[in-house]
Design an enzyme around this catalytic site. Structure first.
Site, PDB file in Angstrom:
ATOM      1  CD  GLU A  52      -1.449  -2.371   1.996  1.00 14.28           C
ATOM      2  OE1 GLU A  52      -2.281  -3.050   2.610  1.00 14.28           O
ATOM      3  OE2 GLU A  52      -0.220  -2.652   1.962  1.00 14.28           O
ATOM      4  CB  ALA A 154      11.242 -35.773 -11.302  1.00 13.22           C
ATOM      5  CD1 TRP A 170      19.769 -34.425 -17.106  1.00  8.78           C
ATOM      6  CD2 TRP A 170      18.956 -34.062 -15.057  1.00  8.78           C
ATOM      7  NE1 TRP A 170      20.686 -33.668 -16.435  1.00  8.78           N
ATOM      8  CE2 TRP A 170      20.209 -33.426 -15.170  1.00  8.78           C
ATOM      9  CE3 TRP A 170      18.257 -33.957 -13.862  1.00  8.78           C
ATOM     10  CZ2 TRP A 170      20.780 -32.715 -14.125  1.00  8.78           C
ATOM     11  CZ3 TRP A 170      18.811 -33.252 -12.828  1.00  8.78           C
ATOM     12  CH2 TRP A 170      20.056 -32.639 -12.956  1.00  8.78           C
ATOM     13  CG  LEU A 204      20.337 -30.034  -1.935  1.00 12.28           C
ATOM     14  CD1 LEU A 204      20.167 -30.437  -0.475  1.00 12.28           C
ATOM     15  CD2 LEU A 204      19.225 -30.627  -2.783  1.00 12.28           C
ATOM     16  CD  GLU A 292      14.503 -30.507  -4.830  1.00 11.70           C
ATOM     17  OE1 GLU A 292      15.461 -31.175  -5.291  1.00 11.70           O
ATOM     18  OE2 GLU A 292      14.217 -29.377  -5.238  1.00 11.70           O
ATOM     19  N   GLY A 294      14.350 -38.652  -0.694  1.00 11.78           N
ATOM     20  CA  GLY A 294      14.160 -39.952  -1.310  1.00 11.78           C
ATOM     21  C   GLY A 294      12.938 -40.636  -0.722  1.00 11.78           C
ATOM     22  CG  LEU A 297      13.109 -37.003   4.259  1.00  8.24           C
ATOM     23  CD1 LEU A 297      13.053 -37.055   5.783  1.00  8.24           C
ATOM     24  CD2 LEU A 297      14.184 -36.014   3.804  1.00  8.24           C
TER      25      LEU A 297
END
Length: 368
Positions: A52, A154, A170, A204, A292, A294, A297
């Site tokens: 504002e 992924a 990848w 990371l 991120e 495995g 975890l």
């Protein structure tokens, strides 16, 4: 343009604060007078003027008698900045249009009440769902004092996060991987397990120009992270926390000398107590975490009830392999009735891949 159109513009400019304002909310403001936009602004960085005040400072003419559109209820208390309600009153604004109400107990409707008490017309709940969604992290954090956790992974269409050999680079294409980097900029911290460090030795960091590196958190129950790991040798440049149950000072000292911070926690079911970790991180104003991890975890995080959102990047590939890793492992559920339930799906195409996002229904009483 009507109220919704001006609020859409305010939402658009609010997103410019993404990654920079935590643990404060992203907020955008647009000032309109006689059908013309005369000022606009957003909360640019934590500790700096709010949307504002930035919008009022940018006005091309006097804002007296104008309407201000703001995505979140104006604050009415002193923090790092003075109340925005004071600035609105002093500027002679005639009407205020609000998207979300602020759940912060210091505000929570008081800002709107103050404005109305002083004779200003207030219209609220304009594009409220969109405005609420913009600040899902802030809303969760301000009400629970714990980080908003997003589990990201992924995988292939057959649910594999690596080939049976362990190779994982990848799975997804460049567009999807670039999207992940923007998530690393967006959230305050990134968390991985020691297994990921041992297998991938990740850095990371955020690898987009002008991006912000997240605080790195490594869950390492027995303090097995190699002293030569990238997260250790770069710890003096990028804040790094190792969450562990190991209280042996001799083992901790080398990490601390390298610049890491050791956070010693209780053990729960053979792992770091993630609920205790979230409590401690929240106390340090870490409002959000990109997980991120495995499969181990990820399962522990779900079982602990700390995950609020899932981001699954899915590639049109098939790996197969009975021993190939999957996103969530651990013990698993005992029957379909005990599944973790998800809601509010959103699908985004990213090149050949697609991203599925959904919220987690954390039902801690369900028998799994």
């Amino acid at each position: 343009m009507n109220d919704s159109k001006y609020m859409q513009l305010a939402l658009h400019i609010a997103k410019k604060g993404c990654g920079w304002v935590a643990p404060n909310p992203m907020v955008g403001a647009v000032i309109v007078k006689n059908g013309q936009i005369i000022g606009q602004g957003w909360h640019e960085k934590y500790g700096q003027p709010h949307a504002e005040r930035n919008a009022l400072a940018s006005c091309t003419e006097s804002p007296e008698g104008a309407t201000i559109y703001v995505t979140l209820e104006p604050c009415c208390h002193y923090g790092r900045q003075p109340p925005c309600t004071d600035a609105i009153l002093e500027a002679g604004i005639r009407r205020v249009v609000v998207g979300s109400c602020d759940p912060n107990p210091l505000v929570a409707g008081k800002g709107i009440q103050i404005l109305r008490t002083h004779g200003i017309e207030v219209t609220d709940n304009i594009l409220r769902e969109d405005c609420d969604r913009l600040n899902e992290v802030f809303f969760h954090y301000i009400q629970t004092k714990r980080p908003f956790v997003v589990m990201k992974y992924a995988m292939t269409l057959d649910g594999k996060i690596a080939a049976y050999t362990g190779a994982s680079k990848w799975i997804t294409g460049e567009m999807a991987r670039n999207h992940v980097q923007h998530q690393r900029h967006r959230y305050s911290a990134i968390m991985a397990g020691v297994g990921t460090v041992l297998s991938d030795d990740p850095l990371l960091t955020c690898r987009i120009t002008g991006g912000k590196n997240p605080i790195r958190i490594i869950c390492d129950t027995n303090l097995r992270t190699p002293a030569t790991a990238q997260v250790v040798i770069t710890a003096k440049q990028i804040p790094t926390i190792i969450a562990t149950c190991c209280s042996d000072r001799e083992k901790q000292i080398p990490y601390e000398k390298a610049g890491c911070r050791i956070m010693c926690l209780h053990e729960k079911n053979g792992h770091v107590d993630l609920q205790q970790l979230m409590e401690k991180l929240g106390q340090e104003q870490i409002d959000s975490i990109l997980l991120e991890g495995g499969g181990t975890l990820n399962w522990t995080a779900l079982e602990s009830g700390i995950v609020q959102k899932i981001q699954a990047y899915i590639a049109p590939k098939l790996f197969g392999g009975q021993t190939a890793k999957t996103p969530i492992e651990g013990v698993g559920i005992s029957s379909p009735a005990g599944a973790f339930r998800l809601k509010n799906w959103k699908i985004t195409h990213l090149g050949e891949d697609f991203l599925i996002e959904s919220e987690v229904l954390n039902d801690v009483y369900r028998n799994r």
